[in-house]
Write a protein that holds these residues in place. Structure first.
Motif, mmCIF file in Angstrom:
data_model
loop_
_atom_site.group_PDB
_atom_site.id
_atom_site.type_symbol
_atom_site.label_atom_id
_atom_site.label_comp_id
_atom_site.label_asym_id
_atom_site.label_seq_id
_atom_site.Cartn_x
_atom_site.Cartn_y
_atom_site.Cartn_z
ATOM 1 N N ARG A 1 -2.616 -37.256 33.789
ATOM 2 C CA ARG A 1 -2.360 -36.260 34.506
ATOM 3 C C ARG A 1 -1.186 -36.171 35.197
ATOM 4 O O ARG A 1 -0.263 -35.327 35.210
ATOM 5 C CB ARG A 1 -3.552 -35.638 35.199
ATOM 6 N N THR B 1 -8.336 -32.754 19.568
ATOM 7 C CA THR B 1 -7.726 -33.949 19.861
ATOM 8 C C THR B 1 -7.221 -35.073 18.531
ATOM 9 O O THR B 1 -8.107 -35.165 17.615
ATOM 10 C CB THR B 1 -8.596 -34.998 20.775
ATOM 11 N N GLN C 1 -12.428 -38.070 25.436
ATOM 12 C CA GLN C 1 -12.369 -36.659 25.895
ATOM 13 C C GLN C 1 -11.669 -36.766 27.206
ATOM 14 O O GLN C 1 -10.946 -35.740 27.465
ATOM 15 C CB GLN C 1 -13.753 -35.890 25.651
ATOM 16 N N GLY C 2 -11.901 -37.640 28.007
ATOM 17 C CA GLY C 2 -11.248 -37.610 29.445
ATOM 18 C C GLY C 2 -9.721 -37.870 29.354
ATOM 19 O O GLY C 2 -9.059 -36.976 29.989
ATOM 20 N N TRP C 3 -9.282 -38.322 28.460
ATOM 21 C CA TRP C 3 -7.754 -38.566 28.348
ATOM 22 C C TRP C 3 -7.296 -37.231 27.902
ATOM 23 O O TRP C 3 -6.245 -36.653 27.984
ATOM 24 C CB TRP C 3 -7.509 -39.667 27.302
ATOM 25 N N ALA C 4 -8.295 -36.669 26.752
ATOM 26 C CA ALA C 4 -7.708 -35.287 26.363
ATOM 27 C C ALA C 4 -7.549 -34.057 27.477
ATOM 28 O O ALA C 4 -6.640 -33.543 27.493
ATOM 29 C CB ALA C 4 -8.649 -34.989 25.179
ATOM 30 N N ASP C 5 -8.658 -34.344 28.147
ATOM 31 C CA ASP C 5 -8.793 -33.164 29.338
ATOM 32 C C ASP C 5 -7.604 -33.359 30.224
ATOM 33 O O ASP C 5 -7.386 -32.428 31.040
ATOM 34 C CB ASP C 5 -10.139 -33.417 30.231
ATOM 35 N N ALA C 6 -7.072 -34.575 30.489
ATOM 36 C CA ALA C 6 -5.956 -34.935 31.335
ATOM 37 C C ALA C 6 -4.512 -34.465 30.772
ATOM 38 O O ALA C 6 -3.502 -34.752 31.327
ATOM 39 C CB ALA C 6 -6.008 -36.390 31.828
ATOM 40 N N PRO D 1 -7.121 -41.520 32.635
ATOM 41 C CA PRO D 1 -6.901 -40.062 32.620
ATOM 42 C C PRO D 1 -6.111 -39.399 33.863
ATOM 43 O O PRO D 1 -5.272 -38.578 33.564
ATOM 44 C CB PRO D 1 -8.242 -39.696 32.510
#
Length: 291
Positions: free
Chosen positions: A187, A2, A254-259, A183
């Protein structure tokens, strides 16, 4: 991995910009993003000053309002900055706030048509092509840059609505998403971008997504974030704003990265009393905690 950045808000006077940029450079921040908001600082002039004042941090402008700018002039500016500071400039295009475009007599009937014509012409000019265009809004007659970049830089675009985001997927090399998106919402919006990429046959290409996220640090962070909520008329800051210790921020990022966000850009409050301190906190405390 990220990428982490921060917004240098246009509520700051221009004479403060270089000190904030140097703090970002010294602290090891990945990227610093500007806004070309009417009627504040020029995005291109500010970018030139920041790049000249630093040695490593990348500087993005998200967004350059295309109704306000002739495409040949924007191509000249981007090409000049890219040759002066190779690989460190992140230009991004957008519709501009329609009320502001109306104030200066630049509002158009079809912002989507303008953005498509503009991006196509800009990409061709930056590729060193000689361009003649007779579009609804973009008109060029045998125009070519004397000093195009050695290789065309990535051109980002941004917006909020599904049709604009699908167009971003078609015409741009990356997309900017505004603050206020959770997030889950990122997505969903990434899905619109991917629809555009598929329609243009670009699914095999990288297409980074940059997301702005409201953030505040310091003893009065919660109060300032609440004022920001009121300004933007959000029902709640839950899931769209960050405060607290670095560990909590890194976990939330990390939630935004995972999205689907490749770059998360933390957006301080306009009344932050210590912009340089905010930058150092993001770079030195939060950044090392990200995967």
């Amino acid at each position: 991995m990220t990428t982490l950045g921060a917004v240098l808000l246009p509520q700051l006077p221009p004479e403060r910009f270089r000190d904030v940029a140097r703090a970002a450079d010294d602290a090891g921040l990945d990227e610093l993003w500007l806004w070309e908001d009417c009627f504040k600082e020029s995005g291109i002039a500010s970018t030139a000053a920041l790049l000249a004042s630093t040695s490593r941090v990348r500087v993005g402008v998200g967004l350059l309002p295309v109704p306000l700018r002739n495409v040949a002039l924007t191509a000249m500016e981007i090409a000049t900055l890219d040759r002066l500071f190779p690989g460190r400039f992140r230009p991004a295009l957008g519709h501009g706030v329609q009320s502001w475009m109306g104030q200066v007599g630049a509002r158009v009937d079809s912002p989507l048509t303008l953005l498509r014509e503009y991006a196509d012409a800009l990409r061709a000019l930056l590729s060193g092509e000689r361009v003649t265009a007779r579009g609804r809004y973009v008109s060029l007659d045998d125009v070519a840059l004397d000093w195009p970049p050695p290789s065309p830089p990535a051109i980002y675009a941004g917006g909020e609505r599904p049709r604009t985001l699908r167009l971003c997927g078609e015409i741009a090399d990356g997309t900017i998403l505004t603050g206020g998106n959770s997030p889950d919402r990122v997505r969903e919006l990434r899905g619109h971008i991917d629809e555009g990429r598929a329609a243009a046959g670009r699914t095999g290409e990288a297409h980074p997504v940059v997301v702005y996220v409201h953030a505040a640090t310091g003893p009065d962070a919660a109060e300032r974030l609440e004022r920001e909520r009121q300004t933007w008329k959000y029902p709640s800051m839950a899931g769209i704003g960050l405060t607290g210790p670095a560990e909590a921020m890194a976990e939330a990022i990390q939630g935004w990265a995972d999205a689907g966000a490749d770059t998360v850009v933390l957006q301080p409050t306009p009344d932050d009393p210590d912009p340089e301190g905010f930058i150092r906190f993001v770079a030195e405390k939060v950044r090392p905690l990200l995967p």
